[in-house]
Write an enzyme that holds these catalytic residues in place. Structure first.
Site, mmCIF file in Angstrom:
data_model
loop_
_atom_site.group_PDB
_atom_site.id
_atom_site.type_symbol
_atom_site.label_atom_id
_atom_site.label_comp_id
_atom_site.label_asym_id
_atom_site.label_seq_id
_atom_site.Cartn_x
_atom_site.Cartn_y
_atom_site.Cartn_z
ATOM 1 N N ASN A 1 0.809 -1.221 0.000
ATOM 2 C CA ASN A 1 0.000 0.000 0.000
ATOM 3 C C ASN A 1 0.843 1.272 0.000
ATOM 4 O O ASN A 1 0.355 2.341 -0.363
ATOM 5 C CB ASN A 1 -0.946 0.007 1.209
ATOM 6 C CG ASN A 1 -2.201 -0.809 0.971
ATOM 7 O OD1 ASN A 1 -2.511 -1.180 -0.149
ATOM 8 N ND2 ASN A 1 -2.915 -1.100 2.036
ATOM 9 N N ASN B 1 -7.305 -9.775 3.524
ATOM 10 C CA ASN B 1 -8.263 -8.762 3.085
ATOM 11 C C ASN B 1 -9.622 -9.356 2.694
ATOM 12 O O ASN B 1 -9.812 -10.577 2.718
ATOM 13 C CB ASN B 1 -7.682 -7.930 1.929
ATOM 14 C CG ASN B 1 -7.393 -8.783 0.697
ATOM 15 O OD1 ASN B 1 -8.067 -9.779 0.435
ATOM 16 N ND2 ASN B 1 -6.383 -8.402 -0.070
ATOM 17 N N ILE B 2 -10.547 -8.489 2.299
ATOM 18 C CA ILE B 2 -11.930 -8.912 2.031
ATOM 19 C C ILE B 2 -12.018 -9.893 0.871
ATOM 20 O O ILE B 2 -12.902 -10.751 0.842
ATOM 21 C CB ILE B 2 -12.854 -7.699 1.769
ATOM 22 C CG1 ILE B 2 -12.395 -6.907 0.541
ATOM 23 C CG2 ILE B 2 -12.932 -6.803 2.990
ATOM 24 C CD1 ILE B 2 -13.389 -5.840 0.085
ATOM 25 N N CYS C 1 -6.614 -0.998 9.942
ATOM 26 C CA CYS C 1 -6.317 -1.911 8.829
ATOM 27 C C CYS C 1 -6.043 -1.011 7.633
ATOM 28 O O CYS C 1 -5.130 -0.174 7.703
ATOM 29 C CB CYS C 1 -7.455 -2.894 8.597
ATOM 30 S SG CYS C 1 -9.108 -2.155 8.532
ATOM 31 N N GLY D 1 -10.157 0.939 7.931
ATOM 32 C CA GLY D 1 -10.618 0.965 9.317
ATOM 33 C C GLY D 1 -12.077 0.643 9.521
ATOM 34 O O GLY D 1 -12.656 1.018 10.538
ATOM 35 N N ASP E 1 -13.424 -2.713 8.361
ATOM 36 C CA ASP E 1 -13.641 -4.161 8.249
ATOM 37 C C ASP E 1 -12.909 -4.909 9.364
ATOM 38 O O ASP E 1 -13.487 -5.237 10.386
ATOM 39 C CB ASP E 1 -13.198 -4.662 6.875
ATOM 40 C CG ASP E 1 -14.107 -4.157 5.761
ATOM 41 O OD1 ASP E 1 -15.325 -4.158 5.963
ATOM 42 O OD2 ASP E 1 -13.589 -3.751 4.712
ATOM 43 N N ARG E 2 -11.622 -5.164 9.158
ATOM 44 C CA ARG E 2 -10.840 -5.897 10.169
ATOM 45 C C ARG E 2 -10.770 -5.138 11.486
ATOM 46 O O ARG E 2 -10.791 -5.735 12.568
ATOM 47 C CB ARG E 2 -9.428 -6.167 9.620
ATOM 48 C CG ARG E 2 -9.404 -7.191 8.511
ATOM 49 C CD ARG E 2 -8.101 -7.214 7.741
ATOM 50 N NE ARG E 2 -8.023 -6.135 6.754
ATOM 51 C CZ ARG E 2 -7.168 -6.108 5.742
ATOM 52 N NH1 ARG E 2 -6.307 -7.106 5.585
ATOM 53 N NH2 ARG E 2 -7.144 -5.112 4.891
ATOM 54 N N LYS F 1 -19.404 -1.027 6.141
ATOM 55 C CA LYS F 1 -20.218 -0.853 4.930
ATOM 56 C C LYS F 1 -21.152 -2.051 4.723
ATOM 57 O O LYS F 1 -20.941 -2.884 3.840
ATOM 58 C CB LYS F 1 -19.314 -0.647 3.712
ATOM 59 C CG LYS F 1 -18.390 0.563 3.849
ATOM 60 C CD LYS F 1 -17.854 1.040 2.518
ATOM 61 C CE LYS F 1 -16.947 0.030 1.862
ATOM 62 N NZ LYS F 1 -16.393 0.547 0.588
ATOM 63 N N ARG G 1 -20.957 -4.800 1.768
ATOM 64 C CA ARG G 1 -20.392 -6.101 2.168
ATOM 65 C C ARG G 1 -21.441 -7.217 2.108
ATOM 66 O O ARG G 1 -21.098 -8.374 1.874
ATOM 67 C CB ARG G 1 -19.820 -6.007 3.589
ATOM 68 C CG ARG G 1 -18.629 -5.065 3.723
ATOM 69 C CD ARG G 1 -17.413 -5.578 2.988
ATOM 70 N NE ARG G 1 -16.280 -4.669 3.116
ATOM 71 C CZ ARG G 1 -15.905 -3.801 2.183
ATOM 72 N NH1 ARG G 1 -16.563 -3.741 1.033
ATOM 73 N NH2 ARG G 1 -14.872 -3.008 2.368
#
Length: 690
Positions: free
Chosen positions: A247, A272-273, A334, A337, A339-340, A376, A380
């Site tokens: 990143n 990740n997702i 993450c 900020g 999700d994880r 989200k 998601r």
């Protein structure tokens, strides 16, 4: 509705993946909200909510008809074989339009109306207030304050309006830190432990390879200073190191320890997702194997990596919880900020604070760390037509991790597995507005609290279904997860929920809860009868005293008159005293011709109708019908492994959820608590009520 081309198809064969040899034949109905399959022989109905559909696949034409494979977000997988290909095509095209609306305003919640007016539309929307939740954590205080700069979502539009920051933080620090963080998600307080150690959450810094922000560095230092226990704090990056380093090439990345003083940096490796989405797909493939061998299922489950991901989330959460428990503050992020970060912050709080292990506390945790801080949900969970790459089972993993903790420490949680399953299903159903939208601002713009019902209002009417009978409120303050590989389990109750033959006829939790409710009913009844008996004793005692006083008065008069021969006959003496009492000019209660124990009231000063006592005794079922041998409700609805059997507290019989939709107070209960009764008993009680 224009989207429905064909509302009813007959002679449809339903083949579920667990019963391919004996398909059932019935009628398929397509409504505006559900796909319903009715089996006329068994009277069984299979309801599939359009919003629960994950994918629809039209399979190649077979000799028996045209198959339509439907996979659901609830992990139901079913195939309907429709006799005519044209009918199958009509159902297929209709479902494509119905299961994933183009506009968020077309979601089910905006048209949903409960079958009965159990609760108003406003119920549940005011159950939780962010300021009240932080007051529960004793915030604001000397170190933390409420920031008003996000009142109009100008600082960060995916954060709540009320954010809590260190008192030392200046306006310049807050604005600059927000600009230096991805999506403007600056470090903000989400949890303060009783030892002053805190958990703050944010997104990754826009640091690239060398960029820095002095105000962001000062912001983290201000957070560290709020805790006087230690001279350092942790910054936890939940991503694998290689992802964070990649990143940096996009101008993002992670904190440089050379610039940020007094911090200890940790990468903790949650994928990740996209990896999580692919992993769940492999889990479903493992579950959908036809007649799998032991090795085939275990190999498929292992290759999915799902349990490894669950363990990784629990491991990161445990690291944060252990640090805070030892008095060290933690800042978590993450990538963006939401999700994880939401997963591990909420799980760490679940381990640290027993309040969050109650039903109300767990709902408050979801409101705070998932809804207010902007997970989200609509993207998601794929509520509307959107980029398929944005769909990921992040909240499902959070519930899975919660279930892992419950399996290890069942006595520490007030709620049961059914509570988690209901949450999972309604996050995807869009029946309620609670989880619609991607952040707090979205929900306010959509006016969800005015236009839709709240899931919390619905659940408040069914709390008795979610109680864990093994719960002990005085359990340890903090709990720890056992991360040994053999302690991380596959959640059969979620991913194989609809598979017949692998579940017990009645879940152990249901049997224990049923026994507990029966015991509570009997104890409540005993308490009522005990008070009745005590009042009778008191009344009889007072009556006897009056009789004794009257007798002693008559005795004095008798002594003055000589009686040559006293007759020693009990019956004669009793009749004589009674006739004397009748002739006496007083209001003794025994003078009444209709004197009976039923006339004696709970209150000695008042009298109740004689028929009250029999009604009170008959209003409570002493014996409850055993659950084990009941295969169908009186309405002919068959019970299966995931349907709830509910006892009527008045007659003791067993009913399905649709037939036992009334809650009343029974006359034979001392508490006056509302309890479930069947429709027949409810009608009888209504008739007997004046």
């Amino acid at each position: 509705m224009d989207d429905i081309k064909l509302a009813k198809v007959e002679s449809v064969r339903m083949i579920d993946r667990y019963n391919t040899k004996n398909p059932t034949v019935g009628t398929l109905y397509l409504t505006a909200t559900h796909l319903i399959f009715v089996e006329p022989e068994s009277n069984k109905e299979t309801w599939i909510l359009h919003m629960h559909v994950a994918s629809i696949e039209k399979l190649p034409l077979s000799t028996t008809g045209s198959p339509l494979l439907i996979r659901c977000k609830t992990f139901l997988s079913v195939t309907f074989v429709i006799p005519k290909d044209s009918e199958c095509h009509d159902v297929y095209t209709s479902l494509l339009k119905l299961f994933q609306p183009v506009s968020i305003n077309k979601l089910y919640c905006f048209n949903y109306q409960p079958a009965k007016d159990d609760y108003p539309k406003s119920a549940g929307w005011d159950f939780f207030n962010l300021e009240a939740e932080f007051k529960h954590l004793l915030v604001p205080n000397d170190n933390w304050t409420l920031c008003s700069m996000n009142e109009k979502y100008e600082l960060c539009d995916t954060y709540p309006r009320q954010i809590y920051v260190p008192k030392e933080a200046t306006t310049l620090m807050l604005i600059s830190s927000s600009r230096f963080r991805s999506k403007g998600r600056l470090p903000a307080l989400t949890y303060l432990h009783n030892n002053k150690a805190s958990i703050c959450r944010c997104s990754q810094p826009l640091s690239g390879f060398s960029a820095r922000c002095l105000e962001d560095e000062q912001m983290l230092e201000a957070i560290r200073k709020t805790n006087t226990n230690t001279d350092y704090m942790y910054v936890v990056d939940t991503r694998p190191r290689i992802n964070a380093m990649a990143n940096r090439a996009a101008g993002k990345g992670y904190e440089n320890e050379a610039f940020y003083e007094n911090i200890k940096f940790h990468f903790l490796g949650i994928e990740n997702i996209h990896v999580q989405r692919a992993s769940l797909q492999k889990v479903l493939e493992a579950c959908e194997q036809k007649s799998p061998t032991m090795s085939a299922f275990l190999n498929a489950l292992e290759s999915s990596g799902w349990l490894k991901h669950i363990r990784s989330i629990l491991d990161t959460s445990s690291f944060i919880a252990n640090a805070v428990d030892k008095g060290v503050s933690v800042v978590v992020h993450c990538s963006d900020g939401w999700d994880r970060t939401a997963q591990v912050c909420s799980l760490a709080q679940l381990m640290l604070n027993p309040y969050y292990r109650t039903i109300k506390g767990f709902q408050a945790l979801i409101e705070k760390d998932w809804l207010a801080f902007g997970h989200k949900f609509s993207e998601r969970c794929g509520h509307i037509q959107t980029d398929a790459k944005e769909v990921s089972p992040i909240f499902t993993q959070f519930l899975d991790c919660t279930w892992q903790l419950m399996s290890q420490r069942s006595e520490a949680f007030e709620f049961n597995e059914r509570f988690l399953l209901i949450l999972h299903d309604h996050v995807h159903s869009c029946q309620f507005g609670t989880f619609v939208g991607n952040c707090e601002k979205d929900r306010l713009d959509l006016k969800l609290s005015e236009r839709t019902f709240s899931l919390w209002g619905f659940m408040a009417n069914h709390l008795n279904e979610y109680i864990n009978p093994l719960y002990r409120p005085n359990v340890d303050e903090a709990i720890k997860a056992n991360l040994a590989p053999q302690c991380i389990k596959f959640w059969r109750g979620m991913y194989c929920r609809f598979e017949s033959g692998i579940h017990p006829r009645e879940p152990l939790g249901d049997l224990l809860l049923d026994s507990k409710e029966h015991t509570n009913s009997l104890e409540d009844h005993v308490q009522h009868l005990t008070k009745r008996i005590a009042s009778f004793k008191s009344y009889i005692s007072k009556s006897a005293k009056k009789l004794q006083d009257a007798t002693s008065t008559n005795t004095k008069v008798t002594k003055e008159v000589a009686v040559p021969n006293e007759i020693n006959d009990n019956k004669y003496n009793y009749d004589k005293k009674l006739s004397e009492l009748s002739a006496a000019d007083d209001d003794h209660p025994l003078k009444a011709n209709n004197m009976s124990f039923a006339n004696l009231s709970l209150n000695a000063e008042q009298t109740s109708p004689p028929q009250d006592l029999p009604d009170e005794i008959s209003s409570v079922a002493i014996d409850w019908k055993p659950m084990r041998n009941v295969t169908a409700c009186s309405c002919s609805t068959p019970f299966d492994q995931f349907s709830k059997k509910t006892h009527c507290w008045r007659c003791g019989d067993i009913f399905c959820e649709r037939c036992i939709d009334k809650n009343v107070s029974l006359p034979g209960h001392d508490s006056g608590k509302l309890v479930p009764v069947c429709r027949g008993c409810f009608r009888q009680m209504q008739k007997s009520t004046p």
